[in-house]
Every structure is written in C-alpha cells, then in structure tokens.
Design an enzyme around this catalytic site. Structure first.
Site, PDB file in Angstrom:
ATOM      1  N   THR A  40      -3.682  -3.592   4.810  1.00  0.00           N
ATOM      2  CA  THR A  40      -4.945  -2.947   4.443  1.00  0.00           C
ATOM      3  C   THR A  40      -5.205  -2.976   2.941  1.00  0.00           C
ATOM      4  O   THR A  40      -6.256  -2.524   2.486  1.00  0.00           O
ATOM      5  CB  THR A  40      -4.981  -1.486   4.926  1.00  0.00           C
ATOM      6  OG1 THR A  40      -3.895  -0.764   4.313  1.00  0.00           O
ATOM      7  CG2 THR A  40      -4.871  -1.395   6.431  1.00  0.00           C
ATOM      8  N   ASP A  49      -4.758  -7.627  -1.237  1.00  0.00           N
ATOM      9  CA  ASP A  49      -4.296  -8.967  -0.873  1.00  0.00           C
ATOM     10  C   ASP A  49      -4.305  -9.168   0.634  1.00  0.00           C
ATOM     11  O   ASP A  49      -4.621 -10.262   1.124  1.00  0.00           O
ATOM     12  CB  ASP A  49      -2.884  -9.205  -1.417  1.00  0.00           C
ATOM     13  CG  ASP A  49      -2.855  -9.253  -2.935  1.00  0.00           C
ATOM     14  OD1 ASP A  49      -3.925  -9.128  -3.564  1.00  0.00           O
ATOM     15  OD2 ASP A  49      -1.750  -9.391  -3.494  1.00  0.00           O
ATOM     16  N   LEU A  56       7.578   2.232   6.429  1.00  0.00           N
ATOM     17  CA  LEU A  56       8.533   1.315   5.808  1.00  0.00           C
ATOM     18  C   LEU A  56       9.923   1.917   5.703  1.00  0.00           C
ATOM     19  O   LEU A  56      10.924   1.202   5.669  1.00  0.00           O
ATOM     20  CB  LEU A  56       8.053   0.921   4.407  1.00  0.00           C
ATOM     21  CG  LEU A  56       7.010  -0.184   4.281  1.00  0.00           C
ATOM     22  CD1 LEU A  56       6.607  -0.335   2.823  1.00  0.00           C
ATOM     23  CD2 LEU A  56       7.522  -1.498   4.828  1.00  0.00           C
ATOM     24  N   SER A  66       6.689  -9.518  -8.397  1.00  0.00           N
ATOM     25  CA  SER A  66       5.798  -9.064  -9.468  1.00  0.00           C
ATOM     26  C   SER A  66       6.326  -9.459 -10.834  1.00  0.00           C
ATOM     27  O   SER A  66       7.543  -9.434 -11.084  1.00  0.00           O
ATOM     28  CB  SER A  66       5.647  -7.542  -9.403  1.00  0.00           C
ATOM     29  OG  SER A  66       5.011  -7.040 -10.555  1.00  0.00           O
ATOM     30  N   GLU A  89       6.199  -7.666 -13.259  1.00  0.00           N
ATOM     31  CA  GLU A  89       6.817  -6.471 -13.844  1.00  0.00           C
ATOM     32  C   GLU A  89       8.334  -6.586 -13.854  1.00  0.00           C
ATOM     33  O   GLU A  89       9.012  -5.850 -14.574  1.00  0.00           O
ATOM     34  CB  GLU A  89       6.382  -5.222 -13.072  1.00  0.00           C
ATOM     35  CG  GLU A  89       4.938  -4.807 -13.290  1.00  0.00           C
ATOM     36  CD  GLU A  89       4.694  -4.174 -14.653  1.00  0.00           C
ATOM     37  OE1 GLU A  89       5.654  -3.640 -15.250  1.00  0.00           O
ATOM     38  OE2 GLU A  89       3.558  -4.228 -15.135  1.00  0.00           O
ATOM     39  N   TYR A 140       9.375   0.565 -10.656  1.00  0.00           N
ATOM     40  CA  TYR A 140       8.630  -0.415  -9.872  1.00  0.00           C
ATOM     41  C   TYR A 140       9.217  -1.804 -10.087  1.00  0.00           C
ATOM     42  O   TYR A 140       9.490  -2.541  -9.134  1.00  0.00           O
ATOM     43  CB  TYR A 140       7.162  -0.381 -10.299  1.00  0.00           C
ATOM     44  CG  TYR A 140       6.300  -1.453  -9.667  1.00  0.00           C
ATOM     45  CD1 TYR A 140       5.640  -1.228  -8.462  1.00  0.00           C
ATOM     46  CD2 TYR A 140       6.129  -2.700 -10.272  1.00  0.00           C
ATOM     47  CE1 TYR A 140       4.851  -2.208  -7.869  1.00  0.00           C
ATOM     48  CE2 TYR A 140       5.346  -3.686  -9.698  1.00  0.00           C
ATOM     49  CZ  TYR A 140       4.709  -3.434  -8.501  1.00  0.00           C
ATOM     50  OH  TYR A 140       3.935  -4.405  -7.930  1.00  0.00           O
ATOM     51  N   LYS A 175      11.204  -4.246  -7.341  1.00  0.00           N
ATOM     52  CA  LYS A 175      10.719  -5.594  -7.082  1.00  0.00           C
ATOM     53  C   LYS A 175      11.796  -6.630  -7.412  1.00  0.00           C
ATOM     54  O   LYS A 175      11.901  -7.678  -6.751  1.00  0.00           O
ATOM     55  CB  LYS A 175       9.459  -5.854  -7.897  1.00  0.00           C
ATOM     56  CG  LYS A 175       8.203  -5.206  -7.344  1.00  0.00           C
ATOM     57  CD  LYS A 175       7.753  -5.893  -6.068  1.00  0.00           C
ATOM     58  CE  LYS A 175       6.369  -5.490  -5.639  1.00  0.00           C
ATOM     59  NZ  LYS A 175       5.908  -6.185  -4.421  1.00  0.00           N
ATOM     60  N   HIS A 200      -3.523  -9.515 -10.571  1.00  0.00           N
ATOM     61  CA  HIS A 200      -4.636 -10.186  -9.909  1.00  0.00           C
ATOM     62  C   HIS A 200      -5.567  -9.120  -9.349  1.00  0.00           C
ATOM     63  O   HIS A 200      -5.131  -8.161  -8.721  1.00  0.00           O
ATOM     64  CB  HIS A 200      -4.134 -11.137  -8.820  1.00  0.00           C
ATOM     65  CG  HIS A 200      -3.143 -10.540  -7.881  1.00  0.00           C
ATOM     66  ND1 HIS A 200      -1.871 -10.169  -8.258  1.00  0.00           N
ATOM     67  CD2 HIS A 200      -3.230 -10.237  -6.562  1.00  0.00           C
ATOM     68  CE1 HIS A 200      -1.230  -9.680  -7.234  1.00  0.00           C
ATOM     69  NE2 HIS A 200      -2.033  -9.689  -6.182  1.00  0.00           N
ATOM     70  N   ARG A 221      -9.969  -3.676  -5.439  1.00  0.00           N
ATOM     71  CA  ARG A 221      -8.958  -2.829  -6.050  1.00  0.00           C
ATOM     72  C   ARG A 221      -9.407  -1.373  -5.989  1.00  0.00           C
ATOM     73  O   ARG A 221     -10.564  -1.061  -6.276  1.00  0.00           O
ATOM     74  CB  ARG A 221      -8.748  -3.201  -7.512  1.00  0.00           C
ATOM     75  CG  ARG A 221      -7.746  -4.288  -7.763  1.00  0.00           C
ATOM     76  CD  ARG A 221      -6.345  -3.872  -7.434  1.00  0.00           C
ATOM     77  NE  ARG A 221      -5.359  -4.798  -7.985  1.00  0.00           N
ATOM     78  CZ  ARG A 221      -4.178  -5.015  -7.461  1.00  0.00           C
ATOM     79  NH1 ARG A 221      -3.827  -4.386  -6.349  1.00  0.00           N
ATOM     80  NH2 ARG A 221      -3.334  -5.853  -8.018  1.00  0.00           N
TER      81      ARG A 221
END
Length: 325
Positions: A10, A13, A56, A126, A128, A150, A154, A179, A184
């Site tokens: 949802t 992306d 998750l 990412s 990051e 974060y 990742k 991106h 967003r």
C-alpha cells in the site's frame, strides 16, 4: 501467469509496482498490516489484487504466507519508512526492517527447495546504509556505515540478501536513493514541502518549517525506481544495484524549486524557516549515487529530472488545494 507477492504493497512504491505488474497480466498478492487504514482505498483501486493481512513481527505467519502464495517473484517493500521514527523506536525498526527480511528470504529458499522452481526476490535496500560515506558518489562497493537505526536495520537486511544469494536464492538488493512522487505522505520532507508550497502559492502566505537545509540528497522519480527493481528481479544474475539519479540537491534547493513552481518567485526564502525540532541527531552528510552498474547491466536510466520531479509533485498538490477551495 507470473504470480507475485509484494510486502508493503500500500506504500508509494507498492502502488506503482502493482500498476506495472497488472499491466503485464501478473497475478498479484499483497501483504498488508492488519491495522493499515489505507487498505480499503487500496482494495477499491486494485480489486484484482489479493490482499493478505498480517504483521511483519509475526515470523511464523509471514513464513506461512510465502508457502501459501508460492510466488514466482517476491518484492519486499515493507518495514519502517521513516528515519526519524527509527530513532524513537530502534528495536521495532530492527525487527520489522531487519529480522523480517531474514524470515522472508528463508521462507523463499524453503519454497524454492520444496517446489524445485526458482523464486526471484528483490530487497528494497536504502542509501541510508552508507551513512558516513567514505566516497562520493556511492556505488555498490561503498563501505556500509549507517548512522541511524533505520540505516542499521537496512544494512542487516542488505547483508542477509547477500547471504541467501550465496545459498542459491535469486536475491537482488536494490540500493535505492531518495525517490519521490505525489503519492508520498506528508510525513516525508519532500511532500511536506510541496504540499506547503502549493498552499502558500494559492493563499499567498505561510511558512515551511524544516530541519537541516544544507542536507543533500539524490532525489529521483519513484516509478523509475520501481521499474529498476523489476529489471533486477528478472535479470539473469542476482546482484546489488544502486538506483539513483546521480545528482544531489539540498533541502533548500528542493524548497526553492517547489515554491517557485507554486508561483512564489524570488521571495521564496521568506517562506522557509529552520525549526530545531526537525533536526536529526545525526544526518548523513552527502548522499549521491552512482548507478552505472544498473545502467550497464539492467539497461536502466532515470527518465525524470529533478526540476520536473518537484514540478509534478507541486502541480498535484496545487490541484488538491484548489479542489478544497
């Protein structure tokens, strides 16, 4: 018919990926959080997509879903999407953006071994992860040195992609730089800027309160980056691929471009203020990607420039403001 499972379907992306997959005639399944308020609207927009609610953090349920759906392709877009949120909830971030990826990859490997057919996976990594990058621009060989929970989560997921690739699973890790698109949420600084700029442009007054105006990011058009992930999933050899525009702009430049597009003009700086509340404990200094490998091996290239990206977002927000009026 290709069967595809998308986690985090949802999100920005996920929506663009679904549109591409449905246009190809794929059977699409989506994993959604059982408390995601956007699910009803998403289901109405894409009625042919089969949605599977869950969490998750439920490792057993997540693994069982992979075995139930038996996807040919698995795209993992799920997890914590905010660096700021990760500072507030570092352990949860590690569980949902890190450990859950290991669960998915192990389930995909077990499915592949059970059925005897390949399962192609894409992990949305990412930039990051690079954090205090030693080189500019960053590519697939750049040392991973995250500076946020974060980025650390990742990084773990990215390394696990490599581990399972070594076990014979087709896992492409796409190292995505920033991106954006009109989809967003306004919790992201880019959309916060364009939404505020549109309102200022229509109403003639207002201020955008931001954090570090000098932070530089490599911003690209989200549908382009989704297309790169599909190419990576279907490439002959699984690998790591940086997906980036190759140019960096500051937050101030993003705000200026947005306000000018909204019609504010040379007085744009009067509508921007620095608010200490939005400053991060530590900010990655200069993030710009070298996507030469994706260009060379995947045949991928971005199609939308920085100015056009900002313009499309502002135009969409202008339409929303005017519709409200």
């Amino acid at each position: 018919m290709r069967r595809v499972l998308v986690t985090g379907i949802t999100g920005q992306d996920g929506g663009y990926l679904v549109e591409q997959l449905l246009a190809e005639g794929c059977e699409v399944h989506g994993f959604v959080h059982d408390k995601d308020a956007t699910v009803p609207d998403f289901a109405a927009a894409y009625p042919s997509v089969v949605l599977h609610p869950g969490d998750l953090a439920d490792s057993a349920g997540l693994a069982a879903l992979v075995q139930e759906v038996e996807p040919d392709e698995l795209y993992n877009f799920a997890g914590i999407s905010s660096v700021a949120f990760s500072w507030e909830h570092p352990v949860l971030t590690a569980e949902l953006s890190g450990v859950a990826v290991a669960v998915l990859l192990q389930a995909a490997l077990e499915l592949q071994e059970r059925t005897g057919r390949p399962v192609r996976c894409v992990q949305a990594s990412s930039a990051e992860m690079f954090g205090e990058a030693e080189v500019v621009p960053q590519d697939e060989r750049t040392a991973i040195r995250p500076v946020s929970p974060y980025g650390a989560a990742k990084a773990y997921a990215h390394h696990m992609a490599g581990v399972y690739r070594g076990r014979g699973l087709h896992v492409a890790s796409c190292i995505l730089f920033n991106h954006e698109s009109p989809r967003r949420p306004t919790t992201f600084v880019t959309r916060k800027i364009t939404a505020a700029a549109a309102r200022i442009g229509v109403e003639g007054s207002g201020v955008i309160r931001l954090g570090n105006l000098d932070a530089k990011r490599d911003w690209g058009w989200a549908p382009d980056y989704v297309a790169a992930m599909v190419l990576a999933a279907r490439h002959t050899r699984p690998d790591d691929f940086v997906v980036a525009s190759g140019t960096a702009h500051t937050v101030a430049q993003f705000a200026e471009a947005a306000l000018r597009r909204a019609g504010v003009g040379d007085t744009w700086h009067e509508h921007v203020e620095v608010d200490p509340a939005f400053l991060r404990p530590q900010d990655a200094p200069l993030m710009v990607g070298d996507a030469s490998k994706a260009h060379r091996e995947l045949g991928w290239a971005p199609t939308v420039s920085f100015d056009e990206l900002v313009g499309r977002m502002v135009d969409a927000d202008l339409a929303l403001v005017r519709a409200e009026a």
